[in-house]
Structure formats: structure tokens, C-alpha cells
Write a protein that holds these residues in place. Structure first.
Motif: not given
Length: 310
Positions: A147-174
Motif C-alpha cells: 500500500x506504499x505508493x512508488x513514483x519515478x517522478x519524485x525522490x524519496x524523502x530525506x532528513x539530514x541530522x547533525x548531532x553534537x557531543x551534547x546530544x543537541x541536534x540540527x535537522x534539515x528535511x527534504x
């Protein structure tokens, strides 16, 4: 049915398919066509299936108990562990990197499957390497992906997560494929909502898809639970199809435009919501209904990072 001798299938329910008779019928049709004879269109091949034994007859597996249907985002998370976050013009070296499945919809599906419950996940991915990776991971966790729709017209969603030594994070999502799910694509999945006991929704996919999913869930008498995220406005029409609304503190204040949590809770109830649960991180959670106003203390534990806690 022409080679049934010697086949021992007595422990499974079967019907006899008349392959020989059907082949004869087709052969006679072909001969008539080759000889340009008139064919009687009323002469169709018909047979009454006869069950040879009832040892394994039962209702369909997906109808035996109510399932949990999830409509939501599906991502690949690219995680980078850093000593310090980079600043403008700088370069940071990651001490480690990981590629993991993510997205609130996928996370909820895996969580439900790990609890031993039947789960249906509806979402959208691209026909790319990331999409293939996610489908394999879901199958490995016992979650069907048809039931998951797959399309050749779009890319799979991605998240880019940076985590520092204190466990804090910065997240960017496409958002990618997540943001392209249409109302019609959800409507086409209406069969998935049959026999649904609970429908879990989030706001990391297109608004029209969320509204349609909530509508279909209520048509099938499912309990609907909405977890808002990364959204600044929700139409009142959606609230009317939600049984449990669960924003966190920031989301509640942002969506209600109120000054306090209590005012926000009152506002959501005034819109017709039956149950509002506002999560308050270290301060616990607030449950608000038409007749109740209850504060629950948080469990005493050491918290490093609440990202993805929902």
C-alpha cells in the motif's frame, strides 16, 4: 485436474479447477473461429466451484481483528555525529555517520509492528535506491509494503541530522515524495481503511492527503489520532474528524495562537475535538476533554534528546 493422482493436499482446503474441460471448450471455440462458423456468444464456460474439504476455511486474515492503519511520512535519515556544529564558512568532520529509516509514519508503523499488532502503512516513496532500502526494512519488520505508493517522478524523502557531543541536534528535511501524495491517491486506497480500529496521522505529508485519510477512517468507524508537526495551520474541517489530538507545547501554542497551555487546550475543545493531549516534555502532559482537565507528571528519567519522541 488431470494430474491429481499422487498429490497429497488433504490437509488444506481446495477447490477443483476443471482445466481439461476448460481446455476443450477453448479448443472448440478456436476451431469454430478458424472454420468461420457462427459462435454463440451465450455459450460461455461456467462451472460451480466445489470446496473439497473445509479443514482450513476461515475468514480472511486481515479481517480477524481490527488493525492499525498509518498514513504518514516515509524518509531516509542521514545522521552525522559531530564534536561541534559547523558555522558559516567552516567545515566540520563527522566522527560517525549512519543511514537509518525515518519519518513519523514509518516510525509509528515499526513501533506498532514491534508491539505485535497488525499494521497497514500508506505513504509515498520514489523509485530510487532509498525507496528500495526502506521497503526491505519494512518487510524485515513484518510490515507489508503493497500500500506504499512508488513514483519515478519524485525522490524519496530525506532528513539530514547533525548531532553534537551534547546530544543537541540540527535537522534539515527534504519532503520529496511525502509532499506529493494527493487526495486521489489516498481515495484509491480506501479499501485499506476497512477493518481499521485505529488510524494514526501526522502532518508531514500533504494537507489534502491527511484530510482524506481522516475522512475515510471515520467512515469506517476507526479511532483517529493526529500528531501535528512542522505545520503552522490546520483547517477546522480536519479537527472534526479527529478523536485524539496530540500536539506538544510549542505546536499547541503555535496552532491556537494562545498565550498559555490551558487556553490552547480550551481552544481546541471549542473546535469540536473530543480529546486533547498536550505533551509538555519534562513537565509531563495535559489531558483536556469537555469534562476533564488532568495534568500527568513526567516519569523521572534522564532525558538527552526528545527529537522524534512522538
Amino acid at each position: 485436474d488431470d494430474v491429481r493422482e499422487g498429490i497429497d493436499i488433504t490437509n488444506i482446503s481446495t477447490i477443483k479447477i476443471p482445466n481439461y474441460e476448460f481446455g476443450s471448450f477453448l479448443g472448440n471455440r478456436i476451431v469454430s473461429m478458424c472454420e468461420s462458423k457462427e459462435i454463440d456468444d451465450d455459450n460461455i464456460f461456467d462451472f460451480e466451484p466445489v470446496i473439497e474439504n473445509f479443514k482450513t476455511i476461515d475468514i480472511p486474515y486481515d479481517m480477524r481483528s481490527p488493525k492499525i492503519t498509518i498514513v504518514g511520512s516515509i524518509n531516509v535519515d542521514n545522521i552525522f555525529y559531530l564534536d561541534e556544529f559547523p558555522y558559516e564558512g567552516s567545515t566540520s568532520i563527522a566522527t560517525e555517520s549512519l543511514l537509518l529509516p525515518g519519518g513519523k509514519g514509518l516510525n509509528q508503523a515499526v513501533g506498532v509492528a514491534n508491539l505485535g499488532k497488525d499494521v497497514t502503512l500508506i505513504g509515498k516513496i520514489g523509485k530510487d535506491n532509498e525507496g528500495s532500502y526502506l521497503c526491505k526494512m519494512l518487510n524485515d519488520n513484518g510490515i507489508e509494503t503493497h500500500d506504499i505508493i512508488a513514483s519515478s517522478k519524485v525522490h524519496t524523502g530525506k532528513a539530514f541530522i547533525a548531532i553534537n557531543h551534547a546530544g543537541q541536534s540540527i535537522i534539515t528535511v527534504t519532503k520529496g515524495a511525502n509532499n506529493s501524495i494527493s487526495k486521489n491517491e489516498i481515495t484509491n486506497k480506501s479499501k485499506c481503511f476497512e477493518n481499521t480500529g485505529v488510524c494514526l496521522l501526522q502532518t508531514e505529508i500533504s494537507s489534502e492527503a491527511i484530510y482524506e485519510a481522516a475522512r475515510l477512517a471515520k467512515i469506517h468507524n476507526a479511532i483517529t489520532i493526529l500528531k501535528p508537526a512542522t505545520v503552522h495551520e490546520i483547517d477546522d474541517e480536519l479537527y472534526r474528524n479527529i478523536d485524539f489530538f496530540i500536539p506538544n507545547r510549542k505546536e499547541a501554542l503555535r496552532l491556537s495562537k494562545k498565550e498559555t497551555i490551558e487556553e490552547a487546550a480550551e481552544y481546541f475543545i471549542s473546535l469540536g475535538l473530543k480529546n486533547v493531549i498536550i505533551t509538555l516534555d519534562k513537565d509531563g502532559a495535559l489531558l483536556k476533554t469537555k469534562d476533564k482537565h488532568i495534568h500527568f507528571e513526567a516519569q523521572d528519567t534522564k532525558v538527552i534528546d526528545t527529537t522524534g519522541g512522538s
